[in-house]
Motif scaffolding. Sequence first.
Motif, PDB file in Angstrom:
ATOM      1  N   SER A  73      24.686  16.954  28.196  1.00  0.00           N
ATOM      2  CA  SER A  73      23.654  15.855  28.431  1.00  0.00           C
ATOM      3  C   SER A  73      22.515  16.008  28.247  1.00  0.00           C
ATOM      4  CB  SER A  73      23.974  15.193  29.739  1.00  0.00           C
ATOM      5  OG  SER A  73      23.106  14.044  29.769  1.00  0.00           O
ATOM      6  N   GLY A  74      21.597  15.200  27.411  1.00  0.00           N
ATOM      7  CA  GLY A  74      20.187  15.410  27.147  1.00  0.00           C
ATOM      8  C   GLY A  74      19.297  15.720  28.278  1.00  0.00           C
ATOM      9  N   HIS A  91      19.637  17.736  30.565  1.00  0.00           N
ATOM     10  CA  HIS A  91      20.007  19.337  30.960  1.00  0.00           C
ATOM     11  C   HIS A  91      19.167  19.965  29.783  1.00  0.00           C
ATOM     12  CE1 HIS A  91      22.420  18.005  34.001  1.00  0.00           C
ATOM     13  NE2 HIS A  91      23.473  17.828  33.244  1.00  0.00           N
ATOM     14  N   GLU A  92      18.417  19.503  28.867  1.00  0.00           N
ATOM     15  CA  GLU A  92      17.829  20.520  27.922  1.00  0.00           C
ATOM     16  C   GLU A  92      16.886  21.342  28.140  1.00  0.00           C
ATOM     17  OE1 GLU A  92      15.793  20.338  23.228  1.00  0.00           O
ATOM     18  OE2 GLU A  92      16.330  18.334  24.308  1.00  0.00           O
ATOM     19  N   PHE A 124      20.220  23.226  21.091  1.00  0.00           N
ATOM     20  CA  PHE A 124      20.741  22.320  22.132  1.00  0.00           C
ATOM     21  C   PHE A 124      21.172  20.993  21.394  1.00  0.00           C
ATOM     22  CE2 PHE A 124      20.442  18.537  24.766  1.00  0.00           C
ATOM     23  CZ  PHE A 124      21.137  19.120  25.773  1.00  0.00           C
ATOM     24  N   ASP A 136      22.607  17.230  22.242  1.00  0.00           N
ATOM     25  CA  ASP A 136      22.924  16.327  23.272  1.00  0.00           C
ATOM     26  C   ASP A 136      24.021  15.454  22.653  1.00  0.00           C
ATOM     27  OD1 ASP A 136      22.971  13.914  24.861  1.00  0.00           O
ATOM     28  OD2 ASP A 136      20.955  13.202  24.506  1.00  0.00           O
ATOM     29  N   TYR A 137      25.303  15.722  23.521  1.00  0.00           N
ATOM     30  CA  TYR A 137      26.446  14.899  23.072  1.00  0.00           C
ATOM     31  C   TYR A 137      26.605  13.641  23.178  1.00  0.00           C
ATOM     32  CZ  TYR A 137      27.812  14.554  27.905  1.00  0.00           C
ATOM     33  OH  TYR A 137      27.802  14.328  29.168  1.00  0.00           O
ATOM     34  N   GLY A 138      25.593  13.045  23.947  1.00  0.00           N
ATOM     35  CA  GLY A 138      25.466  11.579  24.049  1.00  0.00           C
ATOM     36  C   GLY A 138      24.906  11.016  22.593  1.00  0.00           C
ATOM     37  N   LYS A 139      24.340  11.732  21.851  1.00  0.00           N
ATOM     38  CA  LYS A 139      23.636  11.225  20.776  1.00  0.00           C
ATOM     39  C   LYS A 139      24.350  11.598  19.200  1.00  0.00           C
ATOM     40  CE  LYS A 139      19.151  11.184  22.433  1.00  0.00           C
ATOM     41  NZ  LYS A 139      17.573  11.788  22.474  1.00  0.00           N
ATOM     42  N   HIS A 155      27.797  15.253  35.661  1.00  0.00           N
ATOM     43  CA  HIS A 155      26.549  15.506  35.424  1.00  0.00           C
ATOM     44  C   HIS A 155      25.835  16.694  36.158  1.00  0.00           C
ATOM     45  CE1 HIS A 155      26.624  12.916  31.855  1.00  0.00           C
ATOM     46  NE2 HIS A 155      27.009  11.945  32.767  1.00  0.00           N
TER      47      HIS A 155
END
Length: 343
Positions: free
Chosen positions: A204-205, A207-208, A219, A221-224, A328
């Motif tokens: 998730s973003g 945690h970048e 990195f 972000d699997y949400g994007k 998360h």
Amino acid sequence: MTKIMKAVRLHAFGGPEQLIYEDAPKPALKSGEVLVRVHAVGLNPPDWYLREGYKMLPAEWQPKVSFPIVPGTDVSGVVDAVADDVQGFAAGDEVYAMVRFPAGLAGKSSAYAEYVAVPATELALKPSGIDHVHAAGAPMSVLTAWQFLIDLGHNEPNPLQPHQHEPVPLAGKTVLVNGAAGGVGHLVVQLAKWREARVIAVASGIHETFLRDLGADDFIDYGKVKPEEVVGDVDLVVDAVGGPATARFLPTLKRGGALYPIFPLGFDGSDEAKRRGVTVSTTQVRSNGAQLAEIVPLLDSGLIRVGVDSIFTLAEARKAHERAAAGHIRGKIVLTVARGQLA
């Protein structure tokens, strides 16, 4: 010395409300064991799998338990006593361990307690450079990462596949880690970097920054964006999430690459993996005091770090499991045993 201690026990399967903080018998030492006065306990997925009755496993794989049981495997603490036949440990030593796993997965590990009896072969001196909270967060997660990536460390038959798991060389390779911020994932990132791999972290973003601080080169972000749609020519995918969706990473791998699902149940991409020339391999993490001792210098020096998501007291185990269920998680959830609680 009292023969009663405080522990968290299950009297039935179910949700976090089944975790009861109560009096329980203090364990008696057996041959080959060390009695540890627990200072902190690390939480792991098998803790809630056990609490729920391992309902995600096929019926024939579900362990039989005899209530009440004390869940938990990972501890850091101080040696209270040693059996007469044990050498290498003495009262007062600070130690850490993953207790009886997978042998004790039916509730025989018993880590959510003020005291736990640990086979000496599963115990190691605690890294002096970190506190009990961070040491308790390490054992299962770091041993999983180590046994998948560095050294299997045993010759036990693999119940999950016909052949033994064999770690692949990492230097100069590209490694994608899915679920990179979680307990196992964030340690996989660090061990792969230690072994000179280029690491792509998927999480998730939020945690970048955390993952880049641990050494991740790239990195996602699997949400994007879906990683399988933007990444290719990878040498190794370590899927710390696992399950049926693991097969989606097969197109990211080059021919001759490897896919390591940490949780392999539900994977159905074997035929596609063969067509693509990809090796799919997994293993079951096992207690190993010698490996924990080997990892100590890495933890002492800060070459690998245990991220701590949140800390609860032993009496708050229910809240800790509720935090785990919220998802998360960044690193590990840890329970502490206050010195005032100790018998």
